[in-house]
Design an enzyme around this catalytic site. Structure first.
Site, PDB file in Angstrom:
ATOM      1  N   CYS A   7       0.885  -1.189   0.033  1.00  0.00           N
ATOM      2  CA  CYS A   7      -0.093   0.014  -0.219  1.00  0.00           C
ATOM      3  C   CYS A   7       0.896   1.285   0.045  1.00  0.00           C
ATOM      4  O   CYS A   7       1.689   1.422  -0.976  1.00  0.00           O
ATOM      5  CB  CYS A   7      -0.912  -0.119   1.187  1.00  0.00           C
ATOM      6  SG  CYS A   7      -2.312   1.223   0.985  1.00  0.00           S
ATOM      7  N   HIS A  20      -3.224  -5.459   0.604  1.00  0.00           N
ATOM      8  CA  HIS A  20      -2.962  -5.820   1.862  1.00  0.00           C
ATOM      9  C   HIS A  20      -2.726  -7.261   2.067  1.00  0.00           C
ATOM     10  O   HIS A  20      -3.737  -7.720   3.106  1.00  0.00           O
ATOM     11  CB  HIS A  20      -3.654  -5.112   3.139  1.00  0.00           C
ATOM     12  CG  HIS A  20      -3.229  -3.710   3.428  1.00  0.00           C
ATOM     13  ND1 HIS A  20      -2.350  -3.248   4.262  1.00  0.00           N
ATOM     14  CD2 HIS A  20      -3.939  -2.633   2.523  1.00  0.00           C
ATOM     15  CE1 HIS A  20      -2.379  -1.774   4.033  1.00  0.00           C
ATOM     16  NE2 HIS A  20      -3.198  -1.553   3.134  1.00  0.00           N
ATOM     17  N   GLU A  46      -1.010  -9.076   4.072  1.00  0.00           N
ATOM     18  CA  GLU A  46      -0.613  -9.582   5.659  1.00  0.00           C
ATOM     19  C   GLU A  46      -2.038  -9.799   6.193  1.00  0.00           C
ATOM     20  O   GLU A  46      -2.037 -10.481   7.200  1.00  0.00           O
ATOM     21  CB  GLU A  46       0.044  -8.290   6.222  1.00  0.00           C
ATOM     22  CG  GLU A  46      -0.798  -7.001   6.371  1.00  0.00           C
ATOM     23  CD  GLU A  46      -0.692  -6.183   5.714  1.00  0.00           C
ATOM     24  OE1 GLU A  46      -1.055  -4.849   5.642  1.00  0.00           O
ATOM     25  OE2 GLU A  46      -0.556  -6.177   4.308  1.00  0.00           O
TER      26      GLU A  46
END
Length: 235
Positions: free
Chosen positions: A107, A211, A213
């Site tokens: 990002c 994202h 993660e």
């Protein structure tokens, strides 16, 4: 030996408090790295020491990137900026690129990677993009993929995820505009917004706008991205 991974952190506007979502830490641990959260500092000699000691850099998400660092005046739609973080990350990313150490930008981290290499950004995609855009700020759990990304074949990203199309989450209103020299676009949203970039010269410098993660429990391409990053950091 496990590689040490520096992770950039946000800093509050009104209080000198550093913040980082734990998902970044857990993603590095899960892939086999040792996470080291980096504070925002501007001492160039200290930054050089950081670069010498870490094996890779994870550029995390956060507030908007100031347009001043890529030569533009602020658009009225720009959000919160953190000048200290901008100054720190600009030097950090540039020195990591020069040292040819692995970089994975997520990002804001992808945006800073592009700016540090000489590219620029849309300060607000909805105000500055001519085409009708899909929604890039989802109202859904972070683990939920809300739109497609087309992956360009014969890229490092395609080699890693082994898919021509991904379903990703989305939380941004800034995006890469002009890609830096020696970088290419390796993923795009259906509306043309750049969702992934990678260096054609650096051994491992990849940025993604989404994202991963937050998608590790149910998305194999997200797992593959972190695994490839940590693998690069062990070489």
């Amino acid at each position: 030996m496990k590689p040490i991974i520096g992770i950039t952190s946000s800093i509050d506007i009104e209080e000198p408090v550093h913040r980082l979502h734990d998902a970044n830490v857990q993603a590095i641990l899960r892939a086999g790295g040792i996470p080291l959260i980096l504070p925002n500092i501007t001492d160039e000699e200290v930054i050089k020491e950081i670069v010498s000691k870490i094996d890779g850099l994870l550029g995390s998400g956060g507030y908007d990137v100031s347009p001043l660092i890529f030569g533009e005046q602020p658009h009225q739609k720009i959000g919160t900026i953190t000048p200290l973080r901008d100054q720190f990350e600009l030097l950090l990313f540039q020195k990591m690129l020069k040292a040819e150490k692995p970089i994975f930008g997520i990002c804001r981290g992808m945006q800073m990677l592009n700016v540090a290499a000489g590219g620029n950004l849309y300060q607000d995609i909805y105000a500055q993009h001519e085409e009708q855009l899909i929604k890039h700020g989802q109202d859904a759990p972070r683990s939920y993929g809300s739109h497609f990304v087309s992956v360009k074949e014969n890229t490092r990203l395609h080699e890693i995820v082994k898919e021509k199309q991904l379903v990703v989450n989305s939380y941004h209103h800034q995006a890469v505009k002009d890609v830096a020299d020696n970088f290419i676009v390796s993923g795009t949203a259906p509306d043309g917004i750049i969702e992934a970039i990678e260096s054609t010269e650096h051994p491992f410098a990849i940025g993604v706008q989404w994202h991963p993660e937050h998608m590790l429990d149910n998305d194999q391409p997200s797992v593959a991205l972190f695994d490839a990053f940590i693998e690069a950091c062990t070489k």
